[in-house]
Design an enzyme around this catalytic site. Structure first.
Site, PDB file in Angstrom:
ATOM      1  N   GLU A 241       0.884  -1.111  -0.018  1.00  0.00           N
ATOM      2  CA  GLU A 241      -0.022   0.068   0.016  1.00  0.00           C
ATOM      3  C   GLU A 241       0.864   1.192  -0.044  1.00  0.00           C
ATOM      4  O   GLU A 241       1.640   1.233   0.676  1.00  0.00           O
ATOM      5  CB  GLU A 241      -0.826  -0.013   1.320  1.00  0.00           C
ATOM      6  CG  GLU A 241      -1.938   1.190   1.532  1.00  0.00           C
ATOM      7  CD  GLU A 241      -2.600   1.054   2.745  1.00  0.00           C
ATOM      8  OE1 GLU A 241      -3.653   1.715   2.714  1.00  0.00           O
ATOM      9  OE2 GLU A 241      -2.232   0.549   3.747  1.00  0.00           O
ATOM     10  N   LYS A 293      -9.221   2.366  -2.627  1.00  0.00           N
ATOM     11  CA  LYS A 293      -9.768   1.787  -1.324  1.00  0.00           C
ATOM     12  C   LYS A 293     -10.971   2.417  -1.024  1.00  0.00           C
ATOM     13  O   LYS A 293     -11.553   3.454  -1.150  1.00  0.00           O
ATOM     14  CB  LYS A 293      -8.790   2.225  -0.137  1.00  0.00           C
ATOM     15  CG  LYS A 293      -8.809   1.607   0.962  1.00  0.00           C
ATOM     16  CD  LYS A 293      -7.693   1.763   2.070  1.00  0.00           C
ATOM     17  CE  LYS A 293      -7.660   1.090   3.193  1.00  0.00           C
ATOM     18  NZ  LYS A 293      -6.651   1.193   4.430  1.00  0.00           N
ATOM     19  N   CYS A 349      -5.137  -3.099   2.486  1.00  0.00           N
ATOM     20  CA  CYS A 349      -4.871  -3.111   4.019  1.00  0.00           C
ATOM     21  C   CYS A 349      -6.256  -3.517   4.638  1.00  0.00           C
ATOM     22  O   CYS A 349      -6.639  -4.420   4.792  1.00  0.00           O
ATOM     23  CB  CYS A 349      -4.414  -1.923   4.281  1.00  0.00           C
ATOM     24  SG  CYS A 349      -3.733  -1.653   6.024  1.00  0.00           S
TER      25      CYS A 349
END
Length: 476
Positions: A241, A293, A349
């Site tokens: 990430e 995300k 994540c």
């Protein structure tokens, strides 16, 4: 304080310890006492138990936030723990009030619904969901039928059976556990991972990133990647990430990536209607796709009602010694990134802790799950291990290979049975080769989704209706 200590002991072994399989024991003691007390008393003791549990389970939280929030991390952690404990307390109290004598068998159903609700919405936080108590036992294999919620229901039913004294009910629970055990132990072996991925671990201090991105970061990842590609042939490269300081659409980054001929999934920031946390699919400098995300960390990556409460936020940030943060913009699409025959379902994540995100990606055609993460904020605590073990269940729920690249770890490859076939040390920079494979089948969980919490809700409604009818008949 006894209930706080009992909950704390439960929280210490939960998920990351070999003793986690004993979780029904402390839960059984809690359930027994809830059935003996009025709703207010049930709330109090469950709140104390929950406060102890979440304090121990989330010990990593204040330390991981302190480098960013300073002393405010302790306050925010305490508020979160109090909120989570209150959710447990309200669940126990409402179940006791509505179900009366049927409380004991209503509690497993209520907890199943609660855990599902805690994972929904912008404030979703699935840490502490009961199913993870058995994440490292064979029984977790039933997650491909009903997700982690089905495992959690079995945990809670086992706790109720331990204190019920009802032979028929205990027999039914034992039968369910035996069926789950037979199912879990008779799964066909997972296909071998015949392809190879290069997982690149930069090990860059996230506080340096927060202070300002540097071009040296990209050079660092390119050097690690080049060394890894020289050492062994691979078919996929995964960076963590926010590994790159700029998106690959920027001319300098695009030119630098032309030498990476192998398909690459790389984390990078994106400026598109605001700052976004993205993973790009790139090959030989050409951008093939992007996934932003979607599930952002509350009060870390997004701040609710930021514009409307600007003065409040500015005052809070100033008190914590922080600049006026604005957060990032969430993604709006859920589609696999295509790299030749690979259709990578990317979980960035925090997203790897949400069953619904992985399920949606596989339902849309993902034949491989990939996580780009940055767990360096956790430091040496158990937070990173908890994060990894929760993500590992996504492989089982969807029966997909899962590969994971973390800034400082945990970088690993996990088979569709949840077996960790490759895992690399944390806190070192390197490029590691790991096996993986692809799959096209769709599990019952992928096809039906959250049917377990749905049926649990129906079960609660039926028990409540039955209790009301019985009360009416006795009063007639």
């Amino acid at each position: 304080m006894g209930w706080v200590a009992l909950g704390g002991g439960f929280g210490l072994v939960f998920l990351v310890s070999a003793w986690s399989w004993l979780s029904p024991l402390p839960l059984a003691l809690l359930f027994r006492e809830v059935t003996r007390r009025p709703p207010a008393g049930a709330f109090k003791l469950t709140w104390l138990f929950g406060a102890g549990f979440f304090t121990a389970h989330l010990l990593w939280l204040p330390s991981s936030l302190s480098s960013f929030l300073g002393p405010g991390a302790v306050i925010l952690s305490a508020l979160l723990i109090a909120l989570l404990a209150s959710m447990w307390g309200l669940t126990a109290a409402l179940t006791r009030r509505l179900l009366g004598p049927a409380t004991l068998w209503g509690l497993p159903l209520a907890w199943t619904v609660l855990d599902a609700l805690r994972a929904t919405g912008p404030f979703g936080f699935p840490w502490g969901s009961l199913g993870y108590a058995w994440a490292q036992t064979p029984l977790v294999q039933v997650a491909d039928l009903g997700g982690i919620a089905l495992v959690g229901l079995l945990v809670a039913l086992s706790a109720a059976a331990l204190v019920s004294g009802q032979r028929w009910a205990n027999g039914a629970v034992l039968g369910a556990l035996l069926l789950a055990g037979v199912y879990s132990l008779t799964r066909p072996p997972a296909p071998a991972g015949t392809a190879r991925a290069l997982l690149v671990q930069g090990n860059i201090d996230p506080r340096l990133k927060a202070a300002g991105r540097r071009t040296e970061e990209l050079a660092h990842y390119l050097n690690l990647t080049a060394a890894g590609l020289r050492a062994a042939p691979v078919t996929l490269v995964v960076w963590p990430e926010t590994a790159a300081p700029q998106a690959p659409t920027a001319a300098p980054v695009r030119r630098a990536l032309t030498g990476v001929s192998v398909p690459l999934l790389m984390g990078a920031p994106t400026e598109d209607g605001g700052l976004r946390n993205s993973v790009y699919a790139v090959q030989a400098g050409q951008t093939l796709g992007r996934q932003d995300k979607r599930r952002l960390v509350p009060f870390g990556e997004f701040f609710p009602a930021r514009a409307a409460l600007d003065r409040v936020y500015r005052a809070v940030f100033a008190g914590l010694g922080l600049p006026p943060l604005t957060g990032t913009v969430p993604g709006t699409t859920t589609q696999p990134l295509t790299l030749g025959p690979l259709r990578a379902g990317v979980l960035i994540c925090y997203e790897s802790t949400f069953p619904g995100v992985a399920r949606a990606l596989v339902a849309r055609g993902a034949n491989l799950l990939v996580t780009a993460s940055n767990d360096a904020w956790f430091g040496p605590s158990t937070g990173a291990e908890q994060h990894f073990q929760m993500g590992r269940v996504r492989a089982i729920e969807t029966r997909r290979w899962w590969v994971r690249a973390g800034n400082d770890g945990i970088s690993a490859a996990v088979s569709p049975h949840g077996q960790v076939v490759a895992r690399f040390p944390r806190g070192v920079a390197g490029a590691f080769t790991a096996p993986y494979g692809t799959a096209e089948t769709r599990t019952l969980f992928v096809r039906w989704g959250d049917w377990v919490p749905f049926l649990a809700g129906i079960g609660l409604a039926l028990i409540w209706s039955g209790q009301r009818w019985l009360t009416w008949r006795l009063a007639d």
